[in-house]
Design an enzyme around this catalytic site. Structure first.
Site, PDB file in Angstrom:
ATOM      1  CE1 TYR A   1      -3.437   2.863   0.383  1.00 24.26           C
ATOM      2  CE2 TYR A   1      -2.578   3.606   2.927  1.00 24.26           C
ATOM      3  CZ  TYR A   1      -3.657   3.550   1.375  1.00 24.26           C
ATOM      4  OH  TYR A   1      -4.347   4.546   2.110  1.00 24.26           O
TER       5      TYR A   1
ATOM      6  CG  ASP B   1       5.199   3.688   0.952  1.00 25.28           C
ATOM      7  OD1 ASP B   1       5.811   4.065   1.924  1.00 25.28           O
ATOM      8  OD2 ASP B   1       4.600   4.082   0.440  1.00 25.28           O
TER       9      ASP B   1
ATOM     10  CE  LYS C   1       1.201   4.688   8.792  1.00 20.80           C
ATOM     11  NZ  LYS C   1       1.026   4.057   7.501  1.00 20.80           N
TER      12      LYS C   1
HETATM   13  C1  LIG Z   1       0.696   4.235   5.887  1.00 22.86           C
HETATM   14  C2  LIG Z   1       0.934   4.434   4.765  1.00 22.86           C
HETATM   15  C3  LIG Z   1       0.708   5.178   3.817  1.00 22.86           C
HETATM   16  C4  LIG Z   1      -0.198   6.794   3.602  1.00 22.86           C
HETATM   17  O1  LIG Z   1       0.400   7.358   4.566  1.00 22.86           O
HETATM   18  P1  LIG Z   1      -1.276   8.566   5.162  1.00 22.86           P
HETATM   19  O2  LIG Z   1       0.180   9.198   6.195  1.00 22.86           O
HETATM   20  O3  LIG Z   1      -1.713   7.634   5.835  1.00 22.86           O
HETATM   21  O4  LIG Z   1      -1.371   9.051   4.142  1.00 22.86           O
HETATM   22  C5  LIG Z   1       1.725   5.045   2.674  1.00 22.86           C
HETATM   23  N1  LIG Z   1       2.927   3.498   2.461  1.00 22.86           N
HETATM   24  C6  LIG Z   1       3.052   3.027   3.729  1.00 22.86           C
HETATM   25  C7  LIG Z   1       3.929   1.940   3.456  1.00 22.86           C
HETATM   26  C8  LIG Z   1       1.313   2.961   4.184  1.00 22.86           C
HETATM   27  O5  LIG Z   1       2.046   2.275   5.634  1.00 22.86           O
END
Ligand SMILES: *Cc1c(COP(=O)(O)O)cnc(C)c1O
Length: 430
Positions: free
Chosen positions: A142, A237, A270
């Site tokens: 994601y 990511d 995060k």
């Molecule tokens: C949480 C997450 C996102 C999205 O971040 P948001 O702050 O919720 O938009 C993107 N990539 C990864 C791997 C994530 O865990």
């Protein structure tokens, strides 16, 4: 009616599904979401006054635990100086310098307000910098909810994807190739067919959005080699793994095992915001200098680099950089996973798990899955029963079996012991 039920009924009148992010609605596991009133250290308290040992940590950011005194002090100090300026501040430089100090691949970075925004911007930058349109992502990863990334695999390997959400035009995802995770042959085939048309490969190095699945070393190595050979940008990511699995993040772990390994771009969020809306994307200087106002790739944000958020992130990064923080966190997280797995084995329930730093996953499966299809073989009904049995015992796990879990620096050995004991009871009960 409990107060939680009351609030859920009320929230559903005015907020779609009663929540501002779908997973919070407990749809997968059923039951009433808990409305949180406050959180302190390893614990969250709900509207009925129940206390929970929190293994969600706001989905990752709260690596120091809730309401950490150093973080609160930094936020309060920044707040008193003004909430937002729409002009540059020294703290933005300090935060990017701190990130770059731990991640050598990040020569420059730009701050934004959410992981979605960071991933979307990295994607536009990769396309703008390479002049190419096609991208590879992997099933089960994601990257936020930008249109081009809300894609599932089409039928058959190496086909372009289908939108996973209504409202995403097919033409927006027609250049997004979705491949199975950890599948070197599929990756090679995709590069054979499309290598010179690809802008980037985007990957969660430890995929936390299908619970906890590591990209194998040979797979990550092949990603790097093929990207380099074809002039494709490798985008890690690390929104979830960044400063969560270690100070060097997942890329530091891969670099230890694959000498010289580095991504071209990294997406962060995060933990770097410490609980405030803050995220970033960064990487190679020559690529980052393609961004406006230097280059042709447009990207902007009214609240980007917000002074309160940067204070929160900076205080968080400083606290986790203290000697011994990650060693202690990793040890406690390992102990939790071993305890859960042992509890499963003792109850005759197939269970396995893995962790890195303060991020973990456990599966109701006999062995660790390597891709999304294997993750989905987990026993969903049994997970849901286990989730609720744990919640009743004051342990707040992620309300879906395809989510990773998080331990914070505030979780004590006693909290871990209590969690393992709750798991033993929960497994005996169901
Ligand atoms: C949480 C997450 C996102 C999205 O971040 P948001 O702050 O919720 O938009 C993107 N990539 C990864 C791997 C994530 O865990």
């Amino acid at each position: 009616m409990t107060r939680n039920q009351d609030l859920f009924t009320r929230s559903q009148q005015r907020i779609p599904g009663g929540v501002n992010s779908p997973v919070r609605a407990f749809k997968a596991v059923g039951g009433t979401p808990r409305f949180i009133t406050r959180a302190q250290g390893a614990y969250m308290f709900d509207a009925d006054g129940q206390r929970y040992i929190d293994y969600i940590n706001s989905w990752g950011p709260m690596i120091l635990g809730h309401s950490h005194p150093e973080v609160l002090a930094a936020v309060q100090e920044a707040m008193a100086q003004g909430l937002s300026f729409g002009a540059p501040t020294e703290r933005e430089i300090e935060l990017v310098e701190a990130i770059a100090g731990h991640l050598p691949s990040v020569e420059m970075a730009r701050l934004v307000s959410s992981g979605t925004e960071a991933g979307m911007s990295a994607l536009r930058l990769a396309r703008g910098a390479t002049g190419r349109q096609k991208i590879i992502k992997f099933e089960g990863c994601y990257h936020g909810h930008a249109d081009a990334l809300l894609v599932k695999a089409g039928s058959g390997l190496a086909t372009f994807g289908n939108p996973t959400s209504a409202g995403v035009p097919p033409e927006v995802v027609k250049d997004t190739l979705v491949l199975p995770y950890n599948d070197v042959a599929a990756l090679e085939q995709a590069f054979n067919e499309h290598g010179n048309a690809l802008a980037c490969v985007m990957i969660e190095p430890i995929a936390g959005n299908m619970n906890f699945v590591r990209a194998s070393l040979p797979f990550m190595q092949r990603c790097r080699e093929l990207c380099t050979q074809h002039g494709v940008l490798l985008v890690l990511d690390e929104v979830m793994t960044g400063f969560r699995v270690g100070l060097g993040s997942a890329q530091g772990w891969y670099a230890q095992h694959l000498p010289g390994f580095a991504p071209d771009l990294t997406v962060l969020g995060k933990v770097i915001g410490g609980g405030m809306p803050l995220a970033a994307f960064g990487g190679r200087r020559d690529v980052m200098e393609q961004l406006a106002p230097l280059g042709p790739v447009y990207q902007a944000g009214t609240l980007s680099g917000n002074p309160v958020a940067t204070a929160c992130g900076l205080a968080t990064l400083r606290a986790i950089a203290k000697p011994g923080f990650f060693d202690a966190l990793a040890t406690r997280t390992q102990r939790l996973v071993q305890g859960l797995v042992q509890a499963g084995q003792d109850a005759g329930v197939p269970m396995c798990g893995d962790s890195e730093g303060g991020m973990f996953g456990f599966f109701l499966l006999p062995s660790l899955p390597q891709n999304y299809a294997q993750v989905m073989q987990s026993d969903g009904a049994r997970f849901n029963a286990f989730f609720h049995a744990m919640l009743e015992r004051g342990v707040y796990l992620a309300p879906a079996l395809f989510e990773a879990g998080f331990v914070s620096g505030a979780h004590s050995d006693a909290d871990i012991d209590a969690t393992i004991e709750a798991a033993r009871e929960a497994l005996r009960a169901g």
